[in-house]
Design a protein around this motif. Structure first.
Motif, mmCIF file in Angstrom:
data_model
loop_
_atom_site.group_PDB
_atom_site.id
_atom_site.type_symbol
_atom_site.label_atom_id
_atom_site.label_comp_id
_atom_site.label_asym_id
_atom_site.label_seq_id
_atom_site.Cartn_x
_atom_site.Cartn_y
_atom_site.Cartn_z
ATOM 1 N N VAL A 109 0.844 -1.200 0.000
ATOM 2 C CA VAL A 109 0.000 0.000 0.000
ATOM 3 C C VAL A 109 0.879 1.249 0.000
ATOM 4 N N ALA A 110 1.920 1.238 0.825
ATOM 5 C CA ALA A 110 2.833 2.389 0.883
ATOM 6 C C ALA A 110 3.491 2.620 -0.470
ATOM 7 N N SER A 111 3.953 1.550 -1.090
ATOM 8 C CA SER A 111 4.611 1.656 -2.390
ATOM 9 C C SER A 111 3.662 2.236 -3.432
ATOM 10 N N ASP A 112 2.409 1.799 -3.406
ATOM 11 C CA ASP A 112 1.407 2.343 -4.343
ATOM 12 C C ASP A 112 1.218 3.845 -4.162
ATOM 13 N N ASN A 113 1.508 4.331 -2.949
ATOM 14 C CA ASN A 113 1.358 5.754 -2.646
ATOM 15 C C ASN A 113 2.696 6.493 -2.662
ATOM 16 N N GLY A 114 3.734 5.850 -3.200
ATOM 17 C CA GLY A 114 5.038 6.493 -3.321
ATOM 18 C C GLY A 114 5.791 6.639 -2.013
ATOM 19 N N ILE A 168 2.886 -0.803 12.698
ATOM 20 C CA ILE A 168 1.551 -0.260 12.442
ATOM 21 C C ILE A 168 1.411 1.136 13.043
ATOM 22 N N ALA A 169 1.871 1.299 14.281
ATOM 23 C CA ALA A 169 1.755 2.601 14.946
ATOM 24 C C ALA A 169 2.490 3.694 14.177
ATOM 25 N N LYS A 170 3.664 3.364 13.671
ATOM 26 C CA LYS A 170 4.462 4.366 12.953
ATOM 27 C C LYS A 170 3.970 4.615 11.531
ATOM 28 N N ASN A 171 3.190 3.683 10.984
ATOM 29 C CA ASN A 171 2.805 3.780 9.571
ATOM 30 C C ASN A 171 1.305 3.722 9.335
ATOM 31 N N GLN A 173 -0.739 5.950 8.925
ATOM 32 C CA GLN A 173 -1.147 6.916 7.907
ATOM 33 C C GLN A 173 -1.131 6.306 6.513
ATOM 34 N N VAL A 174 -0.374 5.256 6.298
ATOM 35 C CA VAL A 174 -0.357 4.582 5.006
ATOM 36 C C VAL A 174 -1.757 4.041 4.702
#
Length: 180
Positions: A109-114, A168-171, A173-174
């Motif tokens: 998911v993060a990669s899809d959002n750059g 999960i806590a740190k990311n 927002q992804v």
């Protein structure tokens, strides 16, 4: 292909040989030692490829993708073999593999959002203790080593959960900003 990527590729190539020696009797009593040697060498390539890539600025997209995948394949293959040999409970293997799927999903998911999500220290500690646990359990020496393997399993399991929660806590927002 640079040296770190060759080491990562070597790690992936070693996995079927490792599994073969873990689950067959072709080499007799030597099998576990051959499997252990393959696992240790593969684990060392994990340490070396990243160290070399960072030191000599050889970080590539291939390495960013394949290095964590190779680690997951190695550890998950070993855990499945150890479960098949009744050395680690199935539920522990399921928790560890589930964590890897969740993190992989986050990274996708993060990669899809750059967004590139770097590995955390918790994740590195987790991998180290998983590999140590696997080494002790492959050796299967009995006696006090069984207790060492059990302690390492519990530490690896705790670090697996801690690293997941930290990740999960740190990311988060992804997921919240990623349109999911």
């Amino acid at each position: 292909m640079n040296l770190p990527n060759k080491l990562t590729t070597l790690r992936v190539i070693m996995i079927p040989f490792f599994v073969f020696f873990m689950l067959t009797d072709v080499g007799g009593n030597a099998n576990k030692w051959i499997a252990l040697a393959l696992f240790v060498v593969a684990s060392l390539t994990d340490f070396l490829d990243g160290k070399i890539a960072r030191k000599y600025n050889l970080v590539t997209n291939f390495g960013k993708f394949m290095d964590p995948l190779a680690d997951k394949l190695l550890v998950c293959s070993a855990l499945i073999c150890l479960q098949d040999l009744d050395r680690v409970p199935a539920w522990v293997v399921i928790v560890i593999i589930a964590r890897e799927f969740i993190i992989s999903g986050f990274r996708l998911v993060a990669s899809d959002n750059g967004i590139v999500i770097a590995a955390s220290y918790w994740g590195k500690f987790k991998t180290t203790f998983q590999m140590l646990m696997i080494i002790v359990m492959i050796m299967n020496l009995g006696g006090a080593f069984d207790m060492v393997g059990t302690v390492l399993m519990w530490i690896a399991l705790a670090l697996t959960i801690i690293s997941l929660v930290d990740y999960i806590a740190k990311n988060v927002q992804v997921l919240t900003q990623g349109g999911m």
